[in-house]
Design a protein around this motif. Structure first.
Motif, PDB file in Angstrom:
ATOM      1  N   LEU A  91      21.157 -13.294 -34.275  1.00  0.00           N
ATOM      2  CA  LEU A  91      19.959 -12.447 -34.297  1.00  0.00           C
ATOM      3  C   LEU A  91      19.141 -12.641 -33.035  1.00  0.00           C
ATOM      4  CD1 LEU A  91      17.739 -11.676 -37.308  1.00  0.00           C
ATOM      5  CD2 LEU A  91      16.639 -12.481 -35.235  1.00  0.00           C
ATOM      6  N   ASN A  92      18.919 -13.882 -32.654  1.00  0.00           N
ATOM      7  CA  ASN A  92      18.165 -14.146 -31.423  1.00  0.00           C
ATOM      8  C   ASN A  92      18.924 -13.666 -30.194  1.00  0.00           C
ATOM      9  OD1 ASN A  92      15.569 -15.886 -31.950  1.00  0.00           O
ATOM     10  ND2 ASN A  92      17.102 -16.619 -33.377  1.00  0.00           N
ATOM     11  N   GLY A  93      20.253 -13.831 -30.205  1.00  0.00           N
ATOM     12  CA  GLY A  93      21.038 -13.375 -29.067  1.00  0.00           C
ATOM     13  C   GLY A  93      20.965 -11.875 -28.869  1.00  0.00           C
ATOM     14  N   VAL A  94      21.023 -11.111 -29.972  1.00  0.00           N
ATOM     15  CA  VAL A  94      20.908  -9.655 -29.862  1.00  0.00           C
ATOM     16  C   VAL A  94      19.546  -9.272 -29.318  1.00  0.00           C
ATOM     17  CG1 VAL A  94      20.814  -7.511 -31.197  1.00  0.00           C
ATOM     18  CG2 VAL A  94      22.623  -9.170 -31.634  1.00  0.00           C
ATOM     19  N   LEU A  95      18.489  -9.941 -29.784  1.00  0.00           N
ATOM     20  CA  LEU A  95      17.140  -9.624 -29.311  1.00  0.00           C
ATOM     21  C   LEU A  95      16.948  -9.992 -27.841  1.00  0.00           C
ATOM     22  CD1 LEU A  95      14.967 -10.631 -32.394  1.00  0.00           C
ATOM     23  CD2 LEU A  95      15.629  -8.345 -31.644  1.00  0.00           C
ATOM     24  N   VAL A  96      17.612 -11.069 -27.393  1.00  0.00           N
ATOM     25  CA  VAL A  96      17.527 -11.417 -25.964  1.00  0.00           C
ATOM     26  C   VAL A  96      18.194 -10.335 -25.120  1.00  0.00           C
ATOM     27  CG1 VAL A  96      18.358 -13.039 -24.220  1.00  0.00           C
ATOM     28  CG2 VAL A  96      17.304 -13.890 -26.317  1.00  0.00           C
ATOM     29  N   LEU A  97      19.363  -9.855 -25.571  1.00  0.00           N
ATOM     30  CA  LEU A  97      20.071  -8.824 -24.819  1.00  0.00           C
ATOM     31  C   LEU A  97      19.389  -7.469 -24.921  1.00  0.00           C
ATOM     32  CD1 LEU A  97      23.788  -9.664 -25.711  1.00  0.00           C
ATOM     33  CD2 LEU A  97      22.599 -10.123 -23.556  1.00  0.00           C
ATOM     34  N   GLU A  98      18.839  -7.158 -26.094  1.00  0.00           N
ATOM     35  CA  GLU A  98      18.285  -5.828 -26.327  1.00  0.00           C
ATOM     36  C   GLU A  98      17.051  -5.952 -27.227  1.00  0.00           C
ATOM     37  OE1 GLU A  98      19.810  -1.414 -27.807  1.00  0.00           O
ATOM     38  OE2 GLU A  98      21.191  -3.110 -27.755  1.00  0.00           O
ATOM     39  N   PRO A  99      15.875  -6.295 -26.658  1.00  0.00           N
ATOM     40  CA  PRO A  99      14.676  -6.516 -27.496  1.00  0.00           C
ATOM     41  C   PRO A  99      14.289  -5.313 -28.342  1.00  0.00           C
ATOM     42  CG  PRO A  99      14.330  -7.313 -25.252  1.00  0.00           C
ATOM     43  CD  PRO A  99      15.619  -6.560 -25.239  1.00  0.00           C
ATOM     44  N   LEU A 100      14.499  -4.105 -27.821  1.00  0.00           N
ATOM     45  CA  LEU A 100      14.098  -2.909 -28.565  1.00  0.00           C
ATOM     46  C   LEU A 100      15.013  -2.633 -29.765  1.00  0.00           C
ATOM     47  CD1 LEU A 100      13.076  -0.437 -25.721  1.00  0.00           C
ATOM     48  CD2 LEU A 100      11.619  -1.864 -27.149  1.00  0.00           C
ATOM     49  N   ALA A 101      16.076  -3.431 -29.914  1.00  0.00           N
ATOM     50  CA  ALA A 101      16.929  -3.257 -31.090  1.00  0.00           C
ATOM     51  C   ALA A 101      16.161  -3.514 -32.376  1.00  0.00           C
ATOM     52  CB  ALA A 101      18.134  -4.195 -31.014  1.00  0.00           C
ATOM     53  N   SER A 102      15.079  -4.289 -32.302  1.00  0.00           N
ATOM     54  CA  SER A 102      14.285  -4.574 -33.502  1.00  0.00           C
ATOM     55  C   SER A 102      13.609  -3.330 -34.045  1.00  0.00           C
ATOM     56  CB  SER A 102      13.226  -5.640 -33.199  1.00  0.00           C
ATOM     57  OG  SER A 102      12.346  -5.178 -32.176  1.00  0.00           O
ATOM     58  N   LEU A 103      13.522  -2.255 -33.261  1.00  0.00           N
ATOM     59  CA  LEU A 103      12.948  -0.996 -33.726  1.00  0.00           C
ATOM     60  C   LEU A 103      13.985  -0.102 -34.386  1.00  0.00           C
ATOM     61  CD1 LEU A 103      10.607  -0.114 -30.719  1.00  0.00           C
ATOM     62  CD2 LEU A 103      10.047  -1.329 -32.830  1.00  0.00           C
ATOM     63  N   GLN A 104      15.246  -0.528 -34.374  1.00  0.00           N
ATOM     64  CA  GLN A 104      16.302   0.268 -34.990  1.00  0.00           C
ATOM     65  C   GLN A 104      16.534  -0.183 -36.424  1.00  0.00           C
ATOM     66  OE1 GLN A 104      19.860   0.131 -32.626  1.00  0.00           O
ATOM     67  NE2 GLN A 104      18.781   0.467 -30.700  1.00  0.00           N
ATOM     68  N   VAL A 105      16.641   0.777 -37.304  1.00  0.00           N
ATOM     69  CA  VAL A 105      16.897   0.462 -38.710  1.00  0.00           C
ATOM     70  C   VAL A 105      18.231  -0.270 -38.862  1.00  0.00           C
ATOM     71  CG1 VAL A 105      17.355   1.485 -40.956  1.00  0.00           C
ATOM     72  CG2 VAL A 105      15.490   2.361 -39.556  1.00  0.00           C
ATOM     73  N   GLY A 106      19.239   0.134 -38.077  1.00  0.00           N
ATOM     74  CA  GLY A 106      20.547  -0.499 -38.171  1.00  0.00           C
ATOM     75  C   GLY A 106      20.521  -1.989 -37.875  1.00  0.00           C
ATOM     76  N   PHE A 107      19.597  -2.434 -37.025  1.00  0.00           N
ATOM     77  CA  PHE A 107      19.472  -3.856 -36.712  1.00  0.00           C
ATOM     78  C   PHE A 107      19.167  -4.652 -37.981  1.00  0.00           C
ATOM     79  CE2 PHE A 107      16.586  -7.393 -35.772  1.00  0.00           C
ATOM     80  CZ  PHE A 107      17.326  -8.116 -34.856  1.00  0.00           C
ATOM     81  N   TRP A 108      18.180  -4.217 -38.723  1.00  0.00           N
ATOM     82  CA  TRP A 108      17.777  -4.948 -39.918  1.00  0.00           C
ATOM     83  C   TRP A 108      18.807  -4.810 -41.037  1.00  0.00           C
ATOM     84  CZ3 TRP A 108      14.162  -8.209 -38.815  1.00  0.00           C
ATOM     85  CH2 TRP A 108      13.262  -7.909 -37.799  1.00  0.00           C
ATOM     86  N   LEU A 109      19.387  -3.631 -41.171  1.00  0.00           N
ATOM     87  CA  LEU A 109      20.387  -3.452 -42.225  1.00  0.00           C
ATOM     88  C   LEU A 109      21.629  -4.292 -41.954  1.00  0.00           C
ATOM     89  CD1 LEU A 109      20.174   0.388 -42.916  1.00  0.00           C
ATOM     90  CD2 LEU A 109      19.221  -1.483 -44.253  1.00  0.00           C
ATOM     91  N   SER A 110      22.051  -4.362 -40.689  1.00  0.00           N
ATOM     92  CA  SER A 110      23.248  -5.124 -40.351  1.00  0.00           C
ATOM     93  C   SER A 110      23.070  -6.614 -40.658  1.00  0.00           C
ATOM     94  CB  SER A 110      23.588  -4.920 -38.870  1.00  0.00           C
ATOM     95  OG  SER A 110      24.682  -5.728 -38.497  1.00  0.00           O
TER      96      SER A 110
END
Length: 498
Positions: free
Chosen positions: A68-87
């Motif tokens: 989770l932290n690695g994805v946010l480091v690579l792509e911080p705006l992923a936290s605004l995507q619904v798919g991020f939280w569902l995944s």
């Protein structure tokens, strides 16, 4: 290969195995587009392989949290995507349900149990994200996961690898495409039989109880009183709804861009004035109006009033009528609307009352067609008035001044989105609106609202609520209270209503 003696003894097999496995995961991730779920999977695979290489045991939660932290480091705006939280939530559900369990499972349990556990675990997550809940999703996954894994993917990958062989690669890809087409048709039939459920807004306390129920149901069967998780989970389904007091109207002007749609709810009745625009495949009646109605807990419309037949006002009517029962459809124009709507003409002078709230219609008898024929609606609740005018022009406004509805008005829907051809000075002087609602798209090609019109409102001292600037507007007619505007709320982009 090392186990069967087919690996060079001088090469350490474990580092090579871990490196090749991670390389294969990255390669497959690139083929799959490397979206957020693929990033999460690749990072978790990499972490598990790293710990395996060090011959250490890795707990079940560390790979998920580090990924989770690695994805946010690579792509911080992923936290605004619904798919991020569902995944990540889906993987967390599986870790909680499967971690540390003893005893073998039958093949049937291995196939079916993950889907039902994910459906239970994601129920409160979908609620808090304001997403529809698919009743057919567990069944669809039972069919789609093995079909994709065992049929489509092997055919697609093998066909890609054999493209250099005449007919072989193309034939395999053709079979993969046919397998996908058959799957999509089957899933479409399933979705039609079990359509998605859009729940009404759930109070925070009820949602927390539902979340606790989901967690309890994911725990081992030996837990005492585990069966109580079911009523706790379903608390969100039967949560109490907000009631509109007698003699008041809950009014919501939706943010539908260059168009118009307003929801009016009394205690037991709902009226939709205009249904939002439709332009080609973009139908805001389906995307905004219908989900907003369901989010408010509206089970049926007592009336859908379409001011006139222009696409920016009536374009979404068909989608709304297909998604909700509509008792009566009234239009300023009946031509140009779908026949299945059975639209009744607007009758000037028609008056009715719902729970102490008065409604009255007006239409210019000499209007030829289009904007001048807009059906005007006046709503009065406990002495506070709202006037919805559609797209009437100056000539229609002049005729309106001779009607009994031309009285001081608290809330005015700006005629024709604030066009220069409307909002004439005599009309505004007679109504003297305290507040004005403007529904329009930002930077629209028509120049709405016109600066001269805004200046007139400013001279009158009217407060202007512009959907392009402030988003959706919600007010309680009859309570004489200031409205709520969407963009004054925190995280307004996540909610269709303020």
């Amino acid at each position: 290969l090392a186990r069967y003696g087919c690996w060079p003894r001088t090469w350490p097999w474990l580092p090579w195995a871990c490196g090749l496995a991670f390389g294969a995961a990255l390669g497959y991730g690139l083929l799959a587009g490397f979206g957020v779920p693929v990033q999460r999977a690749c990072m978790m695979v990499g972490l598990v392989l790293l710990w395996r290489l060090r011959l250490r045991h890795l707990g079940v939660w560390w790979p998920l949290l580090l990924a989770l932290n690695g994805v946010l480091v690579l792509e911080p705006l992923a936290s605004l995507q619904v798919g991020f939280w569902l995944s990540f939530a889906a993987v967390a559900v599986l870790l909680l349900a499967f971690g540390g369990r003893l005893g073998p499972w039958s093949a049937w349990q291995v196939w079916t149990r993950p889907q039902w556990l994910i459906a239970i675990g994601l129920f409160p997550v979908l609620l808090v994200l304001g997403l529809p809940i698919s009743l057919s999703a567990p069944v669809a996954n039972l069919l789609a996961v093995p079909w994709i894994s065992l049929v489509v993917l092997p055919l697609a990958l093998l066909g890609t690898a054999l493209l250099w062989v005449p007919l072989a690669g193309e034939g395999l890809l053709w079979l993969a495409g046919g397998a996908l087409d058959g799957l999509f048709k089957g899933l479409g039939l399933l979705a039609a039989q079990l359509p998605a459920w859009v729940p009404a807004e759930v109070p925070l306390g009820y949602w927390l109880v539902s979340l606790a129920g989901a967690v309890i149901l994911l725990l081992p069967k030996g837990l005492p009183f585990r069966v109580l998780g079911w009523p706790m989970l379903l608390m969100a389904v039967f949560a109490p709804r907000e009631w509109v007091p007698h003699g008041q109207v809950d009014v919501v002007q939706l943010d539908v861009g260059q168009g118009q749609a307003l929801i009016l709810r009394t205690r037991h009745h709902t009226l939709l004035y205009d249904a939002g625009p439709r332009s080609g495949p973009v139908d805001l009646g389906a995307r905004v109006v219908l989900p907003s109605l369901k989010k408010l807990g509206v089970a049926q419309l007592d009336m859908m009033l379409l001011s006139h037949a222009d696409a920016d006002h009536a374009g979404g009517a068909a989608a709304v009528a297909r998604g909700l029962p509509v008792k009566r459809v009234v239009g300023g124009e009946t031509e140009g609307l779908p026949d299945f709507l059975a639209t009744q003409p607007c009758t000037s002078g028609e008056r009715w009352e719902w729970e102490g709230v008065s409604f009255q219609l007006w239409q210019w008898a000499d209007g030829l067609d289009g904007n001048p024929r807009s059906c005007v609606l006046q709503v009065e609740a406990s002495g506070e008035r709202l006037l919805l005018t559609g797209d009437i022009d100056r000539a229609a406004e002049q005729a309106f001044l001779a009607s009994s509805l031309a009285v001081q008005t608290d809330w005015l829907q700006a005629p024709h989105h604030g066009s220069r051809s409307s909002s004439s000075w005599p009309f505004l002087q007679r109504l003297a609106p305290t507040s004005v609602l403007i529904s329009r798209g930002r930077s629209n090609t028509f120049g709405h609202p016109h600066p001269q019109v805004l200046e007139r409102y400013h001279v009158l001292g009217s407060r202007v609520y512009d959907s392009a600037e402030q988003g959706a507007v919600r007010l309680r007619l009859g309570a004489f209270l200031p409205p709520m505007v969407a963009r004054s709320q925190r995280r307004f982009w996540r909610e269709p209503l303020p």
